[in-house]
Design an enzyme around this catalytic site. Structure first.
Site, PDB file in Angstrom:
ATOM      1  N   HIS A  52     -17.750 -12.362 -20.299  1.00 19.41           N
ATOM      2  CA  HIS A  52     -18.920 -13.038 -19.726  1.00 19.41           C
ATOM      3  C   HIS A  52     -19.743 -13.623 -20.876  1.00 19.41           C
ATOM      4  CE1 HIS A  52     -23.019 -12.254 -17.449  1.00 19.41           C
ATOM      5  NE2 HIS A  52     -22.811 -13.539 -17.674  1.00 19.41           N
ATOM      6  N   MET A  93     -23.451 -11.932 -25.920  1.00 21.38           N
ATOM      7  CA  MET A  93     -24.824 -12.469 -25.943  1.00 21.38           C
ATOM      8  C   MET A  93     -25.150 -12.975 -27.344  1.00 21.38           C
ATOM      9  SD  MET A  93     -26.832  -9.550 -23.789  1.00 21.38           S
ATOM     10  CE  MET A  93     -26.124  -8.796 -22.316  1.00 21.38           C
ATOM     11  N   HIS A 140     -15.323  -5.485 -18.064  1.00 19.59           N
ATOM     12  CA  HIS A 140     -16.263  -6.598 -18.240  1.00 19.59           C
ATOM     13  C   HIS A 140     -16.873  -6.532 -19.649  1.00 19.59           C
ATOM     14  CE1 HIS A 140     -19.178  -9.558 -16.657  1.00 19.59           C
ATOM     15  NE2 HIS A 140     -20.114  -8.878 -17.295  1.00 19.59           N
ATOM     16  N   GLY A 165     -28.854  -1.763 -17.228  1.00 18.67           N
ATOM     17  CA  GLY A 165     -29.823  -0.827 -16.674  1.00 18.67           C
ATOM     18  C   GLY A 165     -31.023  -1.428 -15.960  1.00 18.67           C
ATOM     19  N   MET A 198     -22.759 -15.217 -22.350  1.00 15.68           N
ATOM     20  CA  MET A 198     -24.186 -15.529 -22.209  1.00 15.68           C
ATOM     21  C   MET A 198     -24.646 -16.151 -23.521  1.00 15.68           C
ATOM     22  SD  MET A 198     -25.192 -12.031 -20.245  1.00 15.68           S
ATOM     23  CE  MET A 198     -23.660 -11.270 -20.803  1.00 15.68           C
ATOM     24  N   MET A 220     -25.196 -13.482 -10.752  1.00 16.21           N
ATOM     25  CA  MET A 220     -26.013 -12.495 -11.479  1.00 16.21           C
ATOM     26  C   MET A 220     -27.012 -11.876 -10.505  1.00 16.21           C
ATOM     27  SD  MET A 220     -24.940 -12.287 -14.554  1.00 16.21           S
ATOM     28  CE  MET A 220     -26.146 -11.030 -15.008  1.00 16.21           C
ATOM     29  N   SER A 276     -18.786  -2.324 -17.320  1.00 16.32           N
ATOM     30  CA  SER A 276     -19.300  -3.209 -18.364  1.00 16.32           C
ATOM     31  C   SER A 276     -19.531  -2.396 -19.625  1.00 16.32           C
ATOM     32  CB  SER A 276     -20.622  -3.840 -17.917  1.00 16.32           C
ATOM     33  OG  SER A 276     -21.263  -4.418 -19.035  1.00 16.32           O
ATOM     34  N   ASP A 324     -22.917  -9.021 -10.867  1.00 14.80           N
ATOM     35  CA  ASP A 324     -23.195  -8.365 -12.149  1.00 14.80           C
ATOM     36  C   ASP A 324     -24.669  -8.019 -12.261  1.00 14.80           C
ATOM     37  OD1 ASP A 324     -23.115  -7.478 -14.765  1.00 14.80           O
ATOM     38  OD2 ASP A 324     -22.735  -9.457 -15.645  1.00 14.80           O
ATOM     39  N   GLY A 325     -24.954  -6.709 -12.350  1.00 13.18           N
ATOM     40  CA  GLY A 325     -26.307  -6.269 -12.653  1.00 13.18           C
ATOM     41  C   GLY A 325     -26.920  -5.365 -11.596  1.00 13.18           C
ATOM     42  N   ASP A 383     -19.584  -8.258 -22.221  1.00 13.50           N
ATOM     43  CA  ASP A 383     -20.766  -9.121 -22.286  1.00 13.50           C
ATOM     44  C   ASP A 383     -20.970  -9.680 -23.685  1.00 13.50           C
ATOM     45  OD1 ASP A 383     -21.874  -8.990 -19.625  1.00 13.50           O
ATOM     46  OD2 ASP A 383     -22.285  -6.877 -20.033  1.00 13.50           O
TER      47      ASP A 383
HETATM   48  C1  DX5 Z   1     -26.467  -8.064 -18.045  1.00 15.32           C
HETATM   49  C2  DX5 Z   1     -24.984  -7.990 -18.254  1.00 15.32           C
HETATM   50  C3  DX5 Z   1     -24.348  -6.978 -17.376  1.00 15.32           C
HETATM   51  C4  DX5 Z   1     -24.762  -5.552 -17.656  1.00 15.32           C
HETATM   52  C5  DX5 Z   1     -24.789  -4.816 -16.355  1.00 15.32           C
HETATM   53  O1  DX5 Z   1     -26.959  -9.167 -18.705  1.00 15.32           O
HETATM   54  O2  DX5 Z   1     -24.372  -9.241 -17.990  1.00 15.32           O
HETATM   55  O3  DX5 Z   1     -22.923  -7.076 -17.402  1.00 15.32           O
HETATM   56  O4  DX5 Z   1     -23.898  -4.891 -18.541  1.00 15.32           O
HETATM   57  O5  DX5 Z   1     -25.314  -3.549 -16.564  1.00 15.32           O
HETATM   58  P1  DX5 Z   1     -25.882  -2.671 -15.357  1.00 15.32           P
HETATM   59  O6  DX5 Z   1     -24.721  -2.417 -14.441  1.00 15.32           O
HETATM   60  O7  DX5 Z   1     -26.385  -1.444 -16.028  1.00 15.32           O
HETATM   61  O8  DX5 Z   1     -26.958  -3.466 -14.699  1.00 15.32           O
HETATM   62 ZN    ZN Z   2     -22.162  -9.314 -17.643  1.00 17.47          ZN
END
Ligand code: DX5
Ligand code: ZN
Length: 228
Positions: A65, A36, A32, A144, A67, A136, A7, A174-175, A34
């Site tokens: 992804h 947001m 991946h 993190g 969000m 999720m 990601s 994911d996460g 993200d």
């Molecule tokens: C969180 C994201 C994830 C994030 C995962 O909202 O959707 O894709 O980048 O990061 P890690 O693997 O560090 O939890």
């Molecule tokens: Zn994600």
């Protein structure tokens, strides 16, 4: 059959092209991305122009992804920018059937995401035609964070339902995935494992992205399901 999807949220955004090159060299096939909007989740990241730049920089599959509060409005822009697959949150789609079919109609693979507190049962009706489901394993918004263990039961239930109904969709998580839990995640039935900080660390040049990626893939392989 498992793939590790780095990601880029945790990468150094000033060196994205370089880091994609390093991953591709290491045999990575999917990335991946993200998105947001500071509304559905309390963070803001990137938009279609960045995806268009990533598209030019790599041939790896771009897994976007979303969000964001209004995926119906923006999903087409991400497909146009070069996303191979786009996932939307169940929580943001009052007309989920229409949204999934719209993304597929644009030529991309469509996935549906559920937050930790959203039941996989809410997806029963769309499982027959979605390309993938993303579970999720943290509350979305930041990299993190710590893995939420009960989400693994959701993966197991979803994988069981897929078997019972003879369906074909992929399961993504994911996460909070690390070297310590990636094996368990794969054994629960996940094919696509997203990993942000476990691959990119704190984004500093000292982090060995290739080594982190390869070790995660090794762990997934040890769990017995990786394509070799
Ligand atoms: C969180 C994201 C994830 C994030 C995962 O909202 O959707 O894709 O980048 O990061 P890690 O693997 O560090 O939890
Ligand atoms: Zn994600």
């Amino acid at each position: 059959m498992a793939e590790i999807l780095p990601s880029i949220l945790s990468a150094d955004f000033a060196r994205l092209g370089e880091q994609l090159g390093v991953l591709e060299q290491a045999g990575c096939r999917m990335v991946h991305v993200d998105v947001m909007d500071g509304h559905f989740v309390p963070n803001i990241t990137l938009g279609p122009p960045v995806v268009a730049s990533l598209r030019k920089a790599t041939r790896m599959t771009l897994d976007v992804h979303l969000m964001i509060s209004d995926p119906d409005r923006y999903a087409p822009l991400f497909v146009e920018a070069g996303a191979d697959q786009v996932s939307v949150h169940q929580e943001t789609c009052p007309h989920l059937d229409r949204t999934v079919r719209m993304i597929q109609g644009l030529g991309a693979r469509a996935g549906v995401v559920v937050n930790p507190a959203t039941a996989v049962d809410t997806l029963d009706e769309v499982l027959g035609f979605v390309d993938f489901v993303l579970i999720m394993s943290v509350n979305p918004g930041f990299g993190g964070q710590k893995f939420i263990p009960y989400t693994l039961d959701k993966v197991r239930r979803l994988a069981a339902r897929r078997r019972e109904r003879g369906l074909k969709f992929e399961i993504e998580i994911d996460g909070g995935v690390t070297r310590d839990n990636v094996g368990e995640v794969v054994r629960a039935g996940v094919e696509w494992v997203v990993a942000g900080s476990a691959v990119f660390g704190n984004g500093s040049p000292a982090v060995n992205v290739t080594q982190n990626f390869s070790e995660l893939r090794e762990q997934a392989r040890a769990a017995g399901l990786v394509r070799v």
